[in-house]
Write an enzyme that holds these catalytic residues in place. Structure first.
Site, PDB file in Angstrom:
ATOM      1  N   ASN A  52       0.870  -1.143  -0.189  1.00  5.39           N
ATOM      2  CA  ASN A  52       0.151  -0.132   0.011  1.00  5.39           C
ATOM      3  C   ASN A  52       0.831   1.190   0.119  1.00  5.39           C
ATOM      4  O   ASN A  52       1.500   1.639   0.952  1.00  5.39           O
ATOM      5  CB  ASN A  52      -1.032  -0.133   1.229  1.00  5.39           C
ATOM      6  CG  ASN A  52      -1.847   1.125   1.287  1.00  5.39           C
ATOM      7  OD1 ASN A  52      -2.030   1.877   0.292  1.00  5.39           O
ATOM      8  ND2 ASN A  52      -2.579   1.259   2.504  1.00  5.39           N
ATOM      9  N   LYS A  88       0.034   4.293  -0.504  1.00  8.06           N
ATOM     10  CA  LYS A  88      -0.535   5.681  -0.008  1.00  8.06           C
ATOM     11  C   LYS A  88      -0.171   6.915  -0.913  1.00  8.06           C
ATOM     12  O   LYS A  88       0.091   6.567  -2.139  1.00  8.06           O
ATOM     13  CB  LYS A  88      -0.271   5.772   1.566  1.00  8.06           C
ATOM     14  CG  LYS A  88      -0.303   4.611   2.254  1.00  8.06           C
ATOM     15  CD  LYS A  88      -0.131   4.809   3.690  1.00  8.06           C
ATOM     16  CE  LYS A  88      -0.306   3.313   4.604  1.00  8.06           C
ATOM     17  NZ  LYS A  88      -0.356   3.439   5.959  1.00  8.06           N
ATOM     18  N   HIS A 106      -9.824   1.213   3.868  1.00  6.78           N
ATOM     19  CA  HIS A 106      -8.603   1.296   4.756  1.00  6.78           C
ATOM     20  C   HIS A 106      -8.896   2.163   5.656  1.00  6.78           C
ATOM     21  O   HIS A 106      -9.602   3.355   5.630  1.00  6.78           O
ATOM     22  CB  HIS A 106      -7.395   2.036   3.777  1.00  6.78           C
ATOM     23  CG  HIS A 106      -6.279   1.878   4.428  1.00  6.78           C
ATOM     24  ND1 HIS A 106      -5.676   2.836   5.370  1.00  6.78           N
ATOM     25  CD2 HIS A 106      -5.020   0.915   4.347  1.00  6.78           C
ATOM     26  CE1 HIS A 106      -4.371   2.500   5.913  1.00  6.78           C
ATOM     27  NE2 HIS A 106      -4.075   1.288   5.222  1.00  6.78           N
ATOM     28  N   GLU A 147      -7.228   4.697   7.017  1.00 10.14           N
ATOM     29  CA  GLU A 147      -6.852   6.126   6.783  1.00 10.14           C
ATOM     30  C   GLU A 147      -8.051   6.531   6.126  1.00 10.14           C
ATOM     31  O   GLU A 147      -8.583   7.754   6.145  1.00 10.14           O
ATOM     32  CB  GLU A 147      -5.881   6.197   5.921  1.00 10.14           C
ATOM     33  CG  GLU A 147      -4.466   6.072   6.869  1.00 10.14           C
ATOM     34  CD  GLU A 147      -3.551   5.502   6.409  1.00 10.14           C
ATOM     35  OE1 GLU A 147      -3.223   5.714   5.164  1.00 10.14           O
ATOM     36  OE2 GLU A 147      -2.401   4.968   7.156  1.00 10.14           O
ATOM     37  N   GLU A 154      -6.501  -5.339   9.843  1.00 11.48           N
ATOM     38  CA  GLU A 154      -5.504  -4.177   9.888  1.00 11.48           C
ATOM     39  C   GLU A 154      -5.855  -3.515  11.206  1.00 11.48           C
ATOM     40  O   GLU A 154      -6.694  -2.595  11.277  1.00 11.48           O
ATOM     41  CB  GLU A 154      -5.539  -3.270   8.895  1.00 11.48           C
ATOM     42  CG  GLU A 154      -5.093  -3.746   7.601  1.00 11.48           C
ATOM     43  CD  GLU A 154      -4.308  -2.705   6.547  1.00 11.48           C
ATOM     44  OE1 GLU A 154      -3.052  -3.054   6.371  1.00 11.48           O
ATOM     45  OE2 GLU A 154      -4.790  -1.712   6.333  1.00 11.48           O
ATOM     46  N   GLY A 159       1.502   1.793  10.774  1.00 12.67           N
ATOM     47  CA  GLY A 159       2.350   3.010  10.697  1.00 12.67           C
ATOM     48  C   GLY A 159       2.965   3.432  11.930  1.00 12.67           C
ATOM     49  O   GLY A 159       3.506   4.300  12.383  1.00 12.67           O
ATOM     50  N   SER A 205       2.443  -2.521  10.383  1.00 12.42           N
ATOM     51  CA  SER A 205       3.813  -2.823  10.579  1.00 12.42           C
ATOM     52  C   SER A 205       4.789  -3.875  10.400  1.00 12.42           C
ATOM     53  O   SER A 205       5.408  -4.388  11.316  1.00 12.42           O
ATOM     54  CB  SER A 205       4.204  -2.268  12.220  1.00 12.42           C
ATOM     55  OG  SER A 205       3.579  -0.918  12.216  1.00 12.42           O
TER      56      SER A 205
HETATM   57  C1  PEP Z   1      -1.219   0.074   5.933  1.00 19.17           C
HETATM   58  O1  PEP Z   1      -1.386   1.176   5.568  1.00 19.17           O
HETATM   59  O2  PEP Z   1      -2.019  -0.810   5.233  1.00 19.17           O
HETATM   60  C2  PEP Z   1      -0.109  -0.457   6.696  1.00 19.17           C
HETATM   61  C3  PEP Z   1      -0.295  -1.764   7.133  1.00 19.17           C
HETATM   62  O3  PEP Z   1       0.783   0.305   7.123  1.00 19.17           O
HETATM   63  P1  PEP Z   1       1.991  -0.137   7.640  1.00 19.17           P
HETATM   64  O4  PEP Z   1       2.699  -1.378   7.144  1.00 19.17           O
HETATM   65  O5  PEP Z   1       3.062   1.121   7.345  1.00 19.17           O
HETATM   66  O6  PEP Z   1       1.749  -0.246   9.181  1.00 19.17           O
END
Ligand code: PEP
Length: 252
Positions: free
Chosen positions: A9, A11, A97, A99, A169, A175, A215
């Site tokens: 992803n 972003k 997502h 976000e 998630e 993040g 992460s």
């Molecule tokens: C994401 O935004 O879907 C995500 C998992 O980000 P990160 O791996 O940076 O935590």
């Protein structure tokens, strides 16, 4: 057999030249990797999808979109339709997502419309769901996950749900550098598979890939991916570095 998937992803990162450079590096790295049953997705921002599709034509990498609007067309300034994605050669879209939910007000109701429009247009969906920190602290995480899935997906037919890839998630892990432990991920994934079996049937539940996101890095991917109900990952930060992304793909 359900598919393993590692999805990057990206972003709102990578301009056009950075997009080309990263794709080139990932392609080079993947030449020596036997992908077997693993699909690899990257999701550049809308303006770079066309280039990404062109640059990945002759390799296994699949280009997916980060979002789309639920209307087919019309006066929706700044939005992108399912048809626009398909016309570029993009066949998969990420929806839900955290976000998008948090910063752009995407509710279960909006996401239901998006899911319906995507499926109507034969787009495959990576559907993200997961609890916030306070939900987990209050031990509400199972309830939250269940309601997100029921509200947005469980009106779908057995045939339709098979076009969905699920991505658990936990918001507190995205993040932040905090990862759910492999056991915490497995616990939710097994719970989700049980819900799918109850709503549909065992065969359907076993055919749907459930990814973990939050992460995931080269140093924790293997342990998380080793769990029975974890079929891969949705990777944010680490997908922006070709070597880290490749190492994660190799961990599956
Ligand atoms: C994401 O935004 O879907 C995500 C998992 O980000 P990160 O791996 O940076 O935590």
């Amino acid at each position: 057999m359900r598919q393993n998937i590692v999805a990057g992803n990206w972003k709102m990162n990578n301009n056009l030249s950075e997009t080309k450079k990263l794709i080139k590096e990932i392609k080079k790295n993947l030449k020596s990797v036997n992908l077997k049953n693993t699909r690899v997705f990257i999701s550049p921002t809308f303006v770079n999808l066309r280039t990404a599709v062109k640059k990945t034509k002759k390799c296994e990498i699949e280009v997916v979109a980060q979002n789309m609007h639920y209307e087919e067309k019309g006066a929706f300034t700044g939005e992108i339709s399912a048809d626009m994605l398909l016309n570029l050669g993009v066949n998969t879209v990420i929806l839900g997502h955290s976000e998008r939910r948090e910063y752009f007000g995407e509710t279960d109701e909006i996401l239901t419309k998006k899911v319906n429009t995507a499926l109507k247009n034969n787009l495959e969906i990576v559907f993200c769901f997961g609890e916030k920190l306070e939900d987990r602290e209050n031990k509400n995480h199972f309830k939250v996950v269940e309601s997100q899935l029921k509200n947005v997906l469980f009106h779908l037919s057995k045939k339709e749900i098979k076009n969905i890839i699920l991505a658990y998630e936990p918001v507190w892990a995205i993040g932040t550098g905090k990862t759910a432990t492999a056991n915490e991920a497995q616990e939710i994934h097994a719970f989700v598979r049980k819900l799918l079996a109850e709503q549909y049937d065992k065969e359907t539940a076993n055919s749907i890939s459930i990814l973990y996101g939050g992460s995931v890095k080269p140093n924790n991917a293997q342990e998380i991916f080793s769990k029975e109900d974890v079929d891969g990952g949705l990777i944010g930060g680490a997908s922006l570095k070709a070597d880290d992304f490749t190492a994660i793909i190799k961990s599956i």
